[in-house]
Design a protein around this motif. Structure first.
Motif, PDB file in Angstrom:
ATOM      1  N   GLY A  22      42.569  48.710  45.945  1.00  0.00           N
ATOM      2  CA  GLY A  22      42.465  47.843  44.779  1.00  0.00           C
ATOM      3  C   GLY A  22      43.796  47.286  44.327  1.00  0.00           C
ATOM      4  O   GLY A  22      43.890  46.658  43.267  1.00  0.00           O
ATOM      5  N   PHE A  23      44.849  47.465  45.117  1.00  0.00           N
ATOM      6  CA  PHE A  23      46.152  46.916  44.747  1.00  0.00           C
ATOM      7  C   PHE A  23      46.117  45.388  44.832  1.00  0.00           C
ATOM      8  O   PHE A  23      45.427  44.808  45.664  1.00  0.00           O
ATOM      9  N   ARG A  24      46.874  44.748  43.979  1.00  0.00           N
ATOM     10  CA  ARG A  24      47.046  43.307  44.077  1.00  0.00           C
ATOM     11  C   ARG A  24      47.782  42.984  45.373  1.00  0.00           C
ATOM     12  O   ARG A  24      48.589  43.778  45.861  1.00  0.00           O
ATOM     13  N   SER A  27      42.938  36.465  48.312  1.00  0.00           N
ATOM     14  CA  SER A  27      43.227  37.897  48.296  1.00  0.00           C
ATOM     15  C   SER A  27      42.477  38.614  47.176  1.00  0.00           C
ATOM     16  O   SER A  27      42.281  39.829  47.238  1.00  0.00           O
ATOM     17  N   HIS A  28      42.033  37.874  46.151  1.00  0.00           N
ATOM     18  CA  HIS A  28      41.257  38.495  45.072  1.00  0.00           C
ATOM     19  C   HIS A  28      39.941  39.072  45.597  1.00  0.00           C
ATOM     20  O   HIS A  28      39.378  39.995  45.008  1.00  0.00           O
ATOM     21  N   ARG A  37      40.442  42.853  46.235  1.00  0.00           N
ATOM     22  CA  ARG A  37      40.492  43.667  45.018  1.00  0.00           C
ATOM     23  C   ARG A  37      39.122  43.742  44.349  1.00  0.00           C
ATOM     24  O   ARG A  37      38.723  44.794  43.844  1.00  0.00           O
ATOM     25  N   LYS A  38      38.390  42.642  44.380  1.00  0.00           N
ATOM     26  CA  LYS A  38      37.059  42.634  43.788  1.00  0.00           C
ATOM     27  C   LYS A  38      36.078  43.468  44.611  1.00  0.00           C
ATOM     28  O   LYS A  38      35.183  44.111  44.057  1.00  0.00           O
ATOM     29  N   LEU A  84      41.942  49.276  37.415  1.00  0.00           N
ATOM     30  CA  LEU A  84      42.440  47.904  37.559  1.00  0.00           C
ATOM     31  C   LEU A  84      43.377  47.494  36.426  1.00  0.00           C
ATOM     32  O   LEU A  84      43.900  46.384  36.424  1.00  0.00           O
ATOM     33  N   TYR A 138      36.930  46.151  46.333  1.00  0.00           N
ATOM     34  CA  TYR A 138      37.275  47.530  45.944  1.00  0.00           C
ATOM     35  C   TYR A 138      36.629  47.883  44.608  1.00  0.00           C
ATOM     36  O   TYR A 138      36.003  48.944  44.459  1.00  0.00           O
ATOM     37  N   GLU A 183      53.469  47.966  39.120  1.00  0.00           N
ATOM     38  CA  GLU A 183      52.666  46.847  39.613  1.00  0.00           C
ATOM     39  C   GLU A 183      53.315  45.532  39.186  1.00  0.00           C
ATOM     40  O   GLU A 183      53.803  45.402  38.063  1.00  0.00           O
ATOM     41  N   GLY A 226      43.478  46.499  50.927  1.00  0.00           N
ATOM     42  CA  GLY A 226      43.007  45.840  49.711  1.00  0.00           C
ATOM     43  C   GLY A 226      41.691  46.376  49.210  1.00  0.00           C
ATOM     44  O   GLY A 226      41.514  46.611  48.010  1.00  0.00           O
TER      45      GLY A 226
END
Length: 202
Positions: A47-49, A143-144, A147-148, A176, A150, A71, A43
């Motif tokens: 940066g993948f969801r 999980s955000h 990504r944040k 993103l 990254y 995606e 993650g």
């Protein structure tokens, strides 16, 4: 000692400083929590969801690039180099060597053989649990956070290299699939931080 990722203003969840996130991954591996560690590492380095990460099978991380042809949220194609994963792959070998190439990387208890992927809700429960157990406070851990983390790290690296804030934000925005750099500015917490500094000096 508790680790805080910034203050607790209006932002729903905050990115972790990248070096702290990597240290956290290493600690999880030391404690045998390889699946959670790998989920976090992918993650913060792709940066993948989480919905896209959970679809990954072992064969997807065997090459030089991680490719997602559609995606889940945007339907757009993303291709990300696996340089960071290749450098750290040895950390995850005790887990990966038991996973067949065609099996999902992340599974629930009922799908521990790799036949069925972990659900997004299941992933968020696991992540919240380890964040809490290891005293890492990201203000509403989900999980955000990955990504944040990254996105913030990529922004800082681009800014260091380019010395151009708008260009750095544009690059992160493209990665993103954000509609504008203003969405990215808010997403990685810069808007909140700027306001905090302004109010501190009001």
């Amino acid at each position: 000692m508790r680790i805080f990722a910034g203050n607790t203003s209006t932002m729903k969840t905050r990115p972790l400083p990248y070096n702290i996130a990597v240290g956290f991954v290493m600690k999880l591996c030391e404690d045998g929590l390889y699946e959670e560690a790998l989920m976090i590492f992918l993650g913060i380095t792709t940066g993948f969801r989480i919905s896209d990460i959970l679809k990954l099978k072992k064969q997807d991380i065997e090459g030089d690039y991680l490719y997602v042809d559609s995606e889940v949220k945007t339907g757009k194609v993303r291709l990300v180099p696996l340089n960071a994963f290749k450098r750290m792959k040895g950390l995850f070998d005790p887990f990966l060597k038991h996973r067949a190439l065609s099996k999902f990387l992340f599974t629930g208890k009922r799908g521990s053989t790799g036949e069925k992927p972990l659900t997004v809700d299941g992933a968020n429960i696991r992540l919240a649990k380890v964040f809490k157990e290891y005293d890492i406070d990201v203000h509403k851990s989900t999980s955000h956070t990955l990504r944040k983390t990254y996105a913030r790290h990529l922004y800082e690296k681009c800014l260091e290299k380019l010395r151009d804030t708008n260009m750095a934000l544009w690059i992160v925005s493209r990665q993103l699939n954000h509609k504008s750099i203003y969405d990215t500015l808010t997403y990685i917490g810069l808007e909140d931080e700027t306001l905090d500094i302004a109010y501190d000096n009001f």
